[in-house]
Design a protein around this motif. Structure first.
Motif, short mmCIF file in Angstrom:
data_model
loop_
_atom_site.label_atom_id
_atom_site.label_comp_id
_atom_site.label_asym_id
_atom_site.label_seq_id
_atom_site.Cartn_x
_atom_site.Cartn_y
_atom_site.Cartn_z
N ALA A 108 79.86 37.07 30.84
CA ALA A 108 79.39 35.85 30.20
C ALA A 108 79.80 34.61 31.00
O ALA A 108 79.03 33.65 31.14
N ILE A 109 81.01 34.63 31.54
CA ILE A 109 81.50 33.50 32.35
C ILE A 109 80.64 33.34 33.60
O ILE A 109 80.26 32.23 33.98
N LYS A 110 80.29 34.46 34.21
CA LYS A 110 79.47 34.40 35.42
C LYS A 110 78.10 33.80 35.13
O LYS A 110 77.59 32.97 35.90
N LYS A 111 77.50 34.20 34.01
CA LYS A 111 76.19 33.63 33.65
C LYS A 111 76.30 32.13 33.40
O LYS A 111 75.41 31.36 33.78
N GLU A 112 77.39 31.71 32.76
CA GLU A 112 77.58 30.29 32.50
C GLU A 112 77.79 29.53 33.80
O GLU A 112 77.30 28.40 33.96
N MET A 113 78.50 30.13 34.75
CA MET A 113 78.68 29.50 36.05
C MET A 113 77.33 29.31 36.75
O MET A 113 77.09 28.27 37.38
N GLU A 114 76.47 30.30 36.65
CA GLU A 114 75.14 30.18 37.27
C GLU A 114 74.37 29.00 36.68
O GLU A 114 73.68 28.27 37.40
N ARG A 115 74.51 28.80 35.35
CA ARG A 115 73.84 27.66 34.72
C ARG A 115 74.41 26.35 35.24
O ARG A 115 73.67 25.40 35.53
N ILE A 116 75.74 26.28 35.37
CA ILE A 116 76.38 25.04 35.84
C ILE A 116 75.95 24.74 37.27
O ILE A 116 75.69 23.58 37.64
N VAL A 117 75.87 25.76 38.11
CA VAL A 117 75.42 25.57 39.50
C VAL A 117 74.00 25.00 39.51
O VAL A 117 73.70 24.04 40.24
N ARG A 118 73.12 25.57 38.68
CA ARG A 118 71.73 25.09 38.65
C ARG A 118 71.62 23.66 38.12
O ARG A 118 70.71 22.92 38.50
N GLU A 119 72.55 23.26 37.26
CA GLU A 119 72.50 21.91 36.68
C GLU A 119 72.72 20.81 37.72
O GLU A 119 72.37 19.65 37.48
N GLY A 120 73.32 21.15 38.84
CA GLY A 120 73.52 20.15 39.89
C GLY A 120 74.45 19.02 39.49
O GLY A 120 74.23 17.86 39.87
N GLN A 121 75.50 19.33 38.75
CA GLN A 121 76.46 18.30 38.35
C GLN A 121 77.16 17.72 39.58
O GLN A 121 77.52 18.44 40.50
N ARG A 122 77.32 16.40 39.58
CA ARG A 122 78.02 15.74 40.69
C ARG A 122 79.53 15.77 40.45
O ARG A 122 80.01 15.64 39.32
N PHE A 123 80.29 15.96 41.54
CA PHE A 123 81.75 15.85 41.50
C PHE A 123 82.11 14.39 41.83
O PHE A 123 81.83 13.93 42.94
N VAL A 124 82.72 13.70 40.88
CA VAL A 124 83.02 12.27 41.05
C VAL A 124 84.53 12.07 40.94
O VAL A 124 85.15 12.43 39.93
N ARG A 125 85.09 11.46 41.95
CA ARG A 125 86.54 11.26 42.03
C ARG A 125 86.95 9.94 41.37
O ARG A 125 86.31 8.92 41.56
#
Length: 668
Positions: A108-125
């Motif tokens: 389940a964690i792996k599937k959720e990670m795949e969704r997060i990757v597809r979402e294209g979230q930006r890493f902001v410092r």
């Protein structure tokens, strides 16, 4: 890297460093790694960091660890975050959770990670104060503890440096396409620009337990390991290497080939060596001993246990107490009522051999004419490793170091270190390893982290650098990784499937001679302090044996094989003929035997091939009549009709030359 990306670039003061090429994931600005979205000036020196470089892969893996943590908290919101650093070939993240993760959880964690990757979230410092960080992370007890330990990350926990350091605190926000922060973590960065950059070259590997900050006194966390690569093809290649490594696992081979075991009755991390394993180990030790003696080393023997005063003087009881077994109280006296009338003396199992070698040096006065003095010992030491860290023969609680300690004058340091490195490389080549590189560990820039004079550090570091450069091997200099008392050279080797192992060390040490007040009389008649060189060739015999076992996949060169030759008669009537040949081989020192079992010839061949015997001698009527034998090799190939005298000569030559013989064309 794309041709449009220059090696060194300059950007306008008001611009972001943006690259159209996805292969560039970060920048090195004035020597420091920075996020790709970093404002730079025309005066800055800027280099792009590609995703397939060492730094780029570390950033990719660290970013994937953040995606893992976000996915876990999406599925299990009450989970607390520990630490999630990049490691060799991958990453991990530690979690505080009420129940252990299950295989279904990982799916389940792996599937959720795949969704997060597809979402294209930006890493902001974001830079935050300590108080701001505490307020934002109030529900994360492990993060709060790290904030309190800021600046002491080496002592805080393995991997803590990715979260906090001696400077400013930063939090990374994961920002969605609407500009909303959907998750955040305490982190120093840098990260890839967005989660889509991570791509599909990653996977989750396994679950393990881990104590918070590496101490069994702290809560046990759940650790999830993963791996990440620049492309899917690289991930597949890595997974294939893991499959090959699993086939070569020394624990599996040790059982199949009847080499060693770890009986529960003795205790975790304590091995026993079976007859066949003892043969291989004996050959290793005897060969090393012959080479050492020829190189001017003298073997010594020291006890396994010592009074605590020795380790107080050496400072091991201050700096290494947690790695030592608890003390044993001796010589205590009690009266009839059990009252102590004489306090006992505490003894410790030795974790290192060096203090005892120092006492041998100190036993009498030394002159410069006695130096260099080279002491060697196969000394068994004991270290109280955590049970979770134990791993076959590569991480144990009792092991034998092929330890050498050299006492030299300052003038002899460079020449002696050169001899040591040449000797080490030559010895490892004897065992079939020949792909090497070096690391030079140098002092930290912070004065509080090292002792001694600038002059000593400059002199000794330059001496080791000269030695390393003269070797012609690839050299990597690593600032800040030296012991507090002196620099060192580490030698690394690659095995048959490309894995890197750290083996030998050449460590310069003026500290222990100072603590034990060692002296020698110089040519000027004055008293001087020697320099000590710690030198481990194999590191530990157990670990080196495991490395060799995996390197050869159990199919050792003839000289190391427990059984070097086995005679297999076509029928029992030809066994006496092979007995005579094998008898001649045994008289010449060859480990040879004839299979007199009731098994059919083909089963005997399969049995000894499975046991990885390098040379099988087969004889039937044609061989007996002609005075010949036939060789069968580990790959199934054969050489027929070899005259007996020639066959014996070929076997003896293969042993003397340390030849690896798996195929017919290798026995020449």
């Amino acid at each position: 890297m794309s041709d449009v990306v220059p090696t060194v670039v300059e950007y306008p003061a008001d611009g972001f460093a943006l690259f159209p090429d996805r292969s560039v994931v970060a920048l090195r600005v004035n020597g420091e790694l920075k996020d790709l979205a970093t404002v730079v000036t025309a005066a800055d020196s800027v280099e792009p960091v590609t995703i397939d470089s060492a730094d780029g892969l570390a950033i990719l893996r660290h970013s994937t660890a953040h995606v893992l943590a976000q996915a876990v908290q999406r599925i299990k919101p009450q989970t607390n975050l520990g630490i999630g650093p990049p490691i060799t070939d991958g990453f991990y993240y530690d979690f505080g959770t009420d129940a252990p993760f299950t295989p279904d959880d990982v799916k389940a964690i792996k599937k959720e990670m795949e969704r997060i990757v597809r979402e294209g979230q930006r890493f902001v410092r974001r830079v935050v104060s300590d108080d701001e960080a505490r307020a934002e992370l109030a529900d994360e007890p492990f993060k709060l503890e790290l904030i309190g330990l800021k600046g002491g990350t080496k002592e805080a926990a393995e991997g803590a440096s990715v979260e906090v350091g001696a400077g400013e605190l930063t939090i990374y926000d994961n920002v969605d396409r609407d500009g909303e922060t959907v998750w955040k973590d305490l982190c120093r960065g840098p990260h890839v620009p967005n989660t889509r950059t991570i791509g599909n070259g990653w996977d989750l590997q396994r679950i393990a337990g881990a104590y918070w900050r590496g101490s069994e006194k702290n809560p046990q966390l759940q650790r999830i390991y993963g791996t990440a690569w620049a492309t899917k093809d690289e991930l597949r290649a890595y997974q294939q290497r893991l499959e090959e490594a699993a086939k070569r696992d020394h624990r599996k081979l040790g059982k199949e080939l009847d080499l060693f075991s770890f009986p529960d009755e003795i205790g975790s991390g304590l091995s026993v060596w079976h007859p066949k394993g003892g043969i291989v180990r004996g050959e290793m030790e005897q060969h090393a001993r012959r080479r050492h003696v020829a190189a001017g080393y003298t073997y010594v023997y020291t006890p396994h246990i010592s009074k605590e005063d020795l380790f107080l003087t050496s400072n091991h009881l201050v700096t290494y107490r947690d790695g030592m077994f608890p003390p044993i109280t001796m010589d205590e006296e009690r009266d009839a009522e059990g009252t102590i009338t004489k306090a006992g003396q505490e003894y410790y199992l030795k974790p290192m051999n060096c203090p005892m070698h120092i006492l041998i040096y100190k036993e009498r006065g030394r002159s410069y004419r006695d130096l260099p003095m080279r002491l060697a010992e196969n000394g068994t030491v004991y270290r109280n490793e955590l049970s979770g860290a134990l791993h076959g023969l590569t991480r144990v609680r009792g092991f034998t170091q092929d330890d050498s300690h050299l006492f030299v004058t300052p003038e002899q340091l460079e020449s002696e270190a050169t001899k040591v490195l040449e000797f080490v490389i030559s010895m490892l080549r004897d065992f079939g390893l020949d792909d090497f590189e070096l690391e030079l560990s140098m002092r930290d820039d912070e004065k509080s982290k090292w002792i001694g004079s600038d002059e000593f550090w400059e002199y000794s570091t330059n001496a080791l650098r000269n030695v390393a450069v003269a070797s012609g091997l690839k050299l990597t200099e690593v600032p800040g990784e030296a012991a507090f008392y002196g620099p060192k050279i580490d030698l690394k080797t690659r095995d048959a499937i490309g894995r890197t192992w750290q083996l030998s060390t050449v460590q310069v040490d003026p500290n222990l001679p100072e603590r034990f007040e060692l002296e020698y009389t110089g040519s000027d008649g004055e008293r001087h302090r020697p320099i000590m060189i710690h030198r481990a060739l194999f590191g530990s015999i157990e670990r080196f044996f495991a490395i060799l076992l995996e390197h050869y996949a159990g199919a050792f060169p003839v000289w190391l094989s427990p059984v070097q030759v086995v005679g297999i008669p076509v029928a029992e009537e030809y066994a006496p003929y092979l007995d005579e040949i094998v008898g001649r081989l045994r008289e010449a020192g060859v480990r040879a035997e004839v299979d007199h079992s009731d098994d059919r010839m083909q089963k005997k061949i399969r049995t000894h091939t499975t046991q990885k015997v390098p040379l099988q001698l087969i004889a039937g009527e044609q061989d007996r009549a002609a005075g010949t034998v036939s060789f069968r090799f580990r790959d199934g190939s054969q050489t027929n009709g070899v005259p007996v005298d020639d066959a014996i000569a070929l076997v003896l030559r293969a042993i003397a030359q340390h030849t690896l013989v798996d195929t017919a064309d290798q026995l020449v």
